[in-house]
Design an enzyme around this catalytic site. Structure first.
Site, PDB file in Angstrom:
ATOM      1  N   ASP A  14       0.852  -1.192   0.000  1.00 37.29           N
ATOM      2  CA  ASP A  14       0.000   0.000   0.000  1.00 37.29           C
ATOM      3  C   ASP A  14       0.889   1.244   0.000  1.00 37.29           C
ATOM      4  O   ASP A  14       1.650   1.478   0.939  1.00 37.29           O
ATOM      5  CB  ASP A  14      -0.887  -0.050   1.250  1.00 37.29           C
ATOM      6  CG  ASP A  14      -1.977   1.009   1.225  1.00 37.29           C
ATOM      7  OD1 ASP A  14      -2.074   1.749   0.234  1.00 37.29           O
ATOM      8  OD2 ASP A  14      -2.724   1.078   2.220  1.00 37.29           O
ATOM      9  N   ASP A 104      -3.680   2.371  -5.522  1.00 39.92           N
ATOM     10  CA  ASP A 104      -2.376   2.386  -4.844  1.00 39.92           C
ATOM     11  C   ASP A 104      -2.184   1.211  -3.899  1.00 39.92           C
ATOM     12  O   ASP A 104      -1.392   1.291  -2.963  1.00 39.92           O
ATOM     13  CB  ASP A 104      -2.221   3.703  -4.073  1.00 39.92           C
ATOM     14  CG  ASP A 104      -3.156   3.779  -2.884  1.00 39.92           C
ATOM     15  OD1 ASP A 104      -4.196   3.104  -2.894  1.00 39.92           O
ATOM     16  OD2 ASP A 104      -2.849   4.511  -1.942  1.00 39.92           O
ATOM     17  N   GLU A 105      -2.840   0.116  -4.153  1.00 42.73           N
ATOM     18  CA  GLU A 105      -2.883  -0.936  -3.137  1.00 42.73           C
ATOM     19  C   GLU A 105      -3.177  -2.286  -3.798  1.00 42.73           C
ATOM     20  O   GLU A 105      -4.027  -2.368  -4.675  1.00 42.73           O
ATOM     21  CB  GLU A 105      -4.015  -0.543  -2.194  1.00 42.73           C
ATOM     22  CG  GLU A 105      -4.298  -1.382  -1.048  1.00 42.73           C
ATOM     23  CD  GLU A 105      -5.561  -0.860  -0.330  1.00 42.73           C
ATOM     24  OE1 GLU A 105      -5.990  -1.548   0.568  1.00 42.73           O
ATOM     25  OE2 GLU A 105      -6.105   0.207  -0.702  1.00 42.73           O
TER      26      GLU A 105
HETATM   27 MG   LIG Z   1      -2.417   3.846   0.235  1.00 45.40          MG
END
Ligand SMILES: [Mg+2]
Length: 400
Positions: A14, A104-105
């Site tokens: 993350d 983003d993960e």
């Molecule tokens: Mg993040």
């Protein structure tokens, strides 16, 4: 060659304060300073800004009061999409089993890679180095035996950390954590748990399932009981993720429209949604109708079909039935936006749920949609993209 037999092979990776970190990467003057992305609603806050109490989804005025020295910058979606693409390329070089969760993960399962690449911990450390070295962004990785625990580990390890929960150490790691760390425990649930003296995950783990169900209801009680015991059988879904829904919406220019015009719009929307579903190899069971009335209040209606479908006709029939139910409200208040989606997709999807591959537009949509999903549909309109998305037929996705 040392082959680890650890079952802790699931990584949750993350990026830290993603949008704000991209801004700090690209403008050296912002490094080490509190940075807030988004003026109307805070879309991201750097850790320096978080230290003042600024949080995502907070109003811009409140953020400025909390952190008067913060540098407020408008979002640069293309830069975020490009950074996400580069990071996901690294994810995919790291493991064939990558499940994107958002821009983003992602979860990665590195099981079976140890002989080639070292232990899961080595792989996670290498992944962090590579993201920092070649994309220039900090990323936190949690390593554990389940997706749930890997995600908790990355949250605990933030920022710019590596948090490993070795096989067999799950209880020791989980027990002291505040109960809010469990998925599904928001402030209201936490309040009810705390009122009963349940403050930590360990406290929850010591409760009978029946007691948790009595306190929180069947679904949440059972889920919490499972999570408190680190029971999470969900595998990392590699390759192409499962799409949650296909939808389309259309802003209407008039506060009141003749029924035939609304129906024509509905037909066009359903046609488009069904075509996109078929093109992507998706079929869904739930038809969702979204409405925004003349006073800008919103409503959604849905119905679930017996079988998953991507055919225009059954979707249109279902959507027309839903529209008929709200017709009196439309006549009273007018209609300014109409949307149709097919969700509850079967597992046969072939498209990514995420913006990683494919053209920039789709990536941008998903980035925007993630924000919408978290902060509401109007956040993005206000924040950056203006009205154009609301005009015409704007595609939208519903990320997890
Ligand atoms: Mg993040």
């Amino acid at each position: 060659v040392f082959v680890s037999d650890s079952r802790a092979t699931i990584l949750h990776a993350d990026l830290d304060a993603f949008y704000a970190s991209v801004e700090q990467r690209d403008d050296p003057r912002l490094r080490g300073r509190p940075v807030v992305v988004g003026g109307g609603v805070v879309l991201a806050a750097s850790y320096e800004a978080r230290a003042c109490g600024v949080r995502s989804a907070m109003g811009g005025g409140r953020a400025r009061r909390l952190c008067p020295h913060a540098v407020v910058v408008p979002p640069r979606w293309p830069a975020y999409v490009e950074a996400s693409r580069a990071v996901f390329e690294i994810f995919r070089r790291t493991s064939p089993l990558v499940e994107g969760i958002s821009i983003d993960e992602a979860f990665l399962d590195v099981r079976g890679l140890e002989r080639l690449q070292g232990s899961a911990v080595d792989i996670a450390a290498g992944l962090r180095r590579e993201v920092r070295g070649s994309v220039g962004l900090p990323i936190t990785v949690g390593v554990a035996t389940t997706k749930f625990l890997a995600k908790v580990a990355s949250a605990v390890g933030k920022p710019d950390g590596l948090m490993v929960v070795p096989d067999g150490q799950e209880r020791a790691f989980l027990d002291p954590l505040p109960v809010e760390r469990l998925w599904g425990v928001g402030p209201a649930t936490a309040g009810r748990l705390r009122a009963r003296g349940i403050r930590t995950v360990g406290d929850a783990a010591r409760m009978d399932e029946e007691a948790l169900v009595a306190l929180l209801g069947r679904a949440l009680g059972r889920k919490l009981h499972s999570l408190a015991h680190n029971r999470d059988p969900r595998p990392v879904r590699g390759g192409r993720g499962r799409r949650r829904s296909v939808g389309s919406q259309c802003a209407l220019d008039f506060t009141s429209r003749p029924p035939e015009a609304v129906d024509r719009t509905l037909v066009a929307l359903v046609d488009r949604v069904a075509r996109r579903a078929r093109k992507g190899g998706h079929a869904g069971r739930t038809v969702v109708l979204r409405l925004r009335f003349g006073d800008y209040t919103r409503a959604a209606r849905s119905t679930t079909l017996r079988d998953a479908t991507a055919d225009t006709r059954p979707i249109l029939e279902a959507a027309r039935g839903l529209l008929a139910d709200v017709r009196p409200v439309i006549e009273r208040r007018g209609l300014t936006l109409l949307g149709v989606a097919v969700s509850n997709m079967d597992g046969g999807g072939v498209q990514l749920a995420l913006p990683i591959e494919g053209e920039r537009d789709r990536a941008l949509d998903a980035a925007v949609d993630r924000v919408r999903d978290r902060f509401g549909t109007r956040a993005v309109t206000r924040a950056s993209l203006g009205e154009e998305r609301e005009r015409g037929l704007a595609p939208w996705l519903m990320p997890e």
